[in-house]
Design a protein around this motif. Structure first.
Motif, PDB file in Angstrom:
ATOM      1  N   GLU A  82      -1.572  -0.864  -0.309  1.00  0.00           N
ATOM      2  CA  GLU A  82      -1.096   0.094  -1.318  1.00  0.00           C
ATOM      3  C   GLU A  82       0.416   0.124  -1.468  1.00  0.00           C
ATOM      4  N   TRP A  83       1.156  -0.212  -0.421  1.00  0.00           N
ATOM      5  CA  TRP A  83       2.609  -0.034  -0.481  1.00  0.00           C
ATOM      6  C   TRP A  83       3.375  -1.331  -0.779  1.00  0.00           C
ATOM      7  N   THR A  84       2.657  -2.386  -1.182  1.00  0.00           N
ATOM      8  CA  THR A  84       3.354  -3.622  -1.535  1.00  0.00           C
ATOM      9  C   THR A  84       2.672  -4.265  -2.738  1.00  0.00           C
ATOM     10  N   GLN A 131       9.666  -6.661   2.551  1.00  0.00           N
ATOM     11  CA  GLN A 131       9.312  -5.679   3.576  1.00  0.00           C
ATOM     12  C   GLN A 131       8.856  -6.425   4.827  1.00  0.00           C
ATOM     13  N   SER A 133       6.022   2.348  10.514  1.00  0.00           N
ATOM     14  CA  SER A 133       4.613   2.274  10.157  1.00  0.00           C
ATOM     15  C   SER A 133       3.801   2.887  11.297  1.00  0.00           C
ATOM     16  N   TRP A 141      11.892   5.711   5.402  1.00  0.00           N
ATOM     17  CA  TRP A 141      10.504   5.701   4.921  1.00  0.00           C
ATOM     18  C   TRP A 141       9.578   5.745   6.119  1.00  0.00           C
ATOM     19  N   ILE A 150       5.259   5.253   6.823  1.00  0.00           N
ATOM     20  CA  ILE A 150       3.891   5.011   6.377  1.00  0.00           C
ATOM     21  C   ILE A 150       2.957   5.483   7.492  1.00  0.00           C
ATOM     22  N   PHE A 156       4.531   8.116   3.017  1.00  0.00           N
ATOM     23  CA  PHE A 156       3.449   7.410   2.332  1.00  0.00           C
ATOM     24  C   PHE A 156       2.215   7.470   3.221  1.00  0.00           C
ATOM     25  N   LYS A 165      -1.368   6.086   3.703  1.00  0.00           N
ATOM     26  CA  LYS A 165      -2.104   4.924   3.219  1.00  0.00           C
ATOM     27  C   LYS A 165      -3.612   5.143   3.203  1.00  0.00           C
ATOM     28  N   ASP A 206       2.524   9.100  -2.040  1.00  0.00           N
ATOM     29  CA  ASP A 206       2.930   7.725  -2.319  1.00  0.00           C
ATOM     30  C   ASP A 206       4.450   7.596  -2.445  1.00  0.00           C
ATOM     31  N   GLU A 207       5.180   8.365  -1.678  1.00  0.00           N
ATOM     32  CA  GLU A 207       6.639   8.328  -1.778  1.00  0.00           C
ATOM     33  C   GLU A 207       7.186   7.001  -1.294  1.00  0.00           C
ATOM     34  N   MET A 208       8.211   6.523  -1.954  1.00  0.00           N
ATOM     35  CA  MET A 208       8.880   5.275  -1.593  1.00  0.00           C
ATOM     36  C   MET A 208      10.356   5.559  -1.329  1.00  0.00           C
TER      37      MET A 208
END
Length: 248
Positions: free
Chosen positions: A8-10, A115, A166, A184, A186, A218, A220, A240-242
């Motif tokens: 989802e994040w890429t 990333q 992460s 950030w 995740i 974020f 996931k 879904d914050e980036m």
């Protein structure tokens, strides 16, 4: 390599190296190790060398792929690219010269955002002075429990413009996490037949830490038998914050 990604994040994945070794609890049910075994059985030439059976597995030996270096150069339109979804670029058995070649590609393609996620930030910190750190290169570390918090400390020593954590699979409480120098976070639960449960309290603690410290959050997945089993909503909404890109 995949132009397009279910993560989802890429947006795409690029694997200039493949293979890895399990080193912490988050590796116990490694999706990449399982996938490598399947790819070997299918005859994929990139996954024919076996890793140490104690820490790795069939088709999952550390392997450098010089032929993959030009792939991002051939992608004309900008992409957000997860580097080494099937490996860890800072693994001890990846040569320093090849790591420098990967960074050269990233430096020469500023239209893309890269990333990188590692469980070995100590090597990244040791090599930091000999690598370019353009603003399109993000570096993150995996933190599953409090036993891996040292990885964040090592990440702070790396001059990446965007640093991230992460917490996936999140296996315990990380309450009051110090996110100084991070941009950030995740969070996510584990998926697969042997997935371990995710306590909602652990996720809320991380969300609240991010809010208090001004870090993008974020969420996931909750995880389960499949990644999508239990959805992605936390307290009735998607997170879904980036990160806001900064200059190195």
């Amino acid at each position: 390599m995949a132009d397009g990604s279910g993560i989802e994040w890429t947006e795409a994945t690029w694997n200039p190296t493949t293979g890895c070794d399990r080193i912490s609890p988050g590796c116990d049910n490694c999706y990449a190790l399982t996938l490598a075994k399947r790819l070997k059985a299918m005859g994929n030439p990139k996954y024919q060398e076996d890793g140490d059976p104690r820490t790795s597995g069939p088709g999952f030996a550390i392997t450098e792929h010089p032929s993959a270096l030009d792939i991002p150069r051939r992608w004309a339109s900008p992409r957000v690219i997860f580097v080494n979804s099937m490996s860890d670029l800072f693994h001890a058995r990846i040569s320093s010269s090849f790591i420098r070649e990967v960074f050269q590609v990233m430096e020469e393609t500023p239209r893309h955002t890269y990333q990188l996620l590692t469980k070995r930030p100590r090597r990244a910190a040791r090599m930091a002075a000999e690598l370019p750190w353009p603003s399109n290169v993000w570096l993150g570390v995996s933190v599953e429990t409090t036993d891996q918090l040292w990885r964040i400390d090592d990440l702070r020593r790396v001059p990446a413009a965007t640093r991230f954590v992460s917490a996936e699979p999140l296996l315990g409480s990380l309450a009051c996490l110090d996110l100084t120098g991070m941009h950030w976070l995740i969070a996510g639960g584990e998926s697969g037949a042997n997935h371990r449960p995710l306590d909602p309290t652990w996720v809320r603690e991380l969300r609240d830490s991010c809010r208090e410290q001004g870090v993008a959050f974020f969420f996931k997945q909750w995880g389960g038998r499949t990644p999508k089993s239990n959805g992605r909503e936390l307290d009735g909404q998607l997170w879904d914050e980036m990160p806001v890109p900064t200059q190195a």
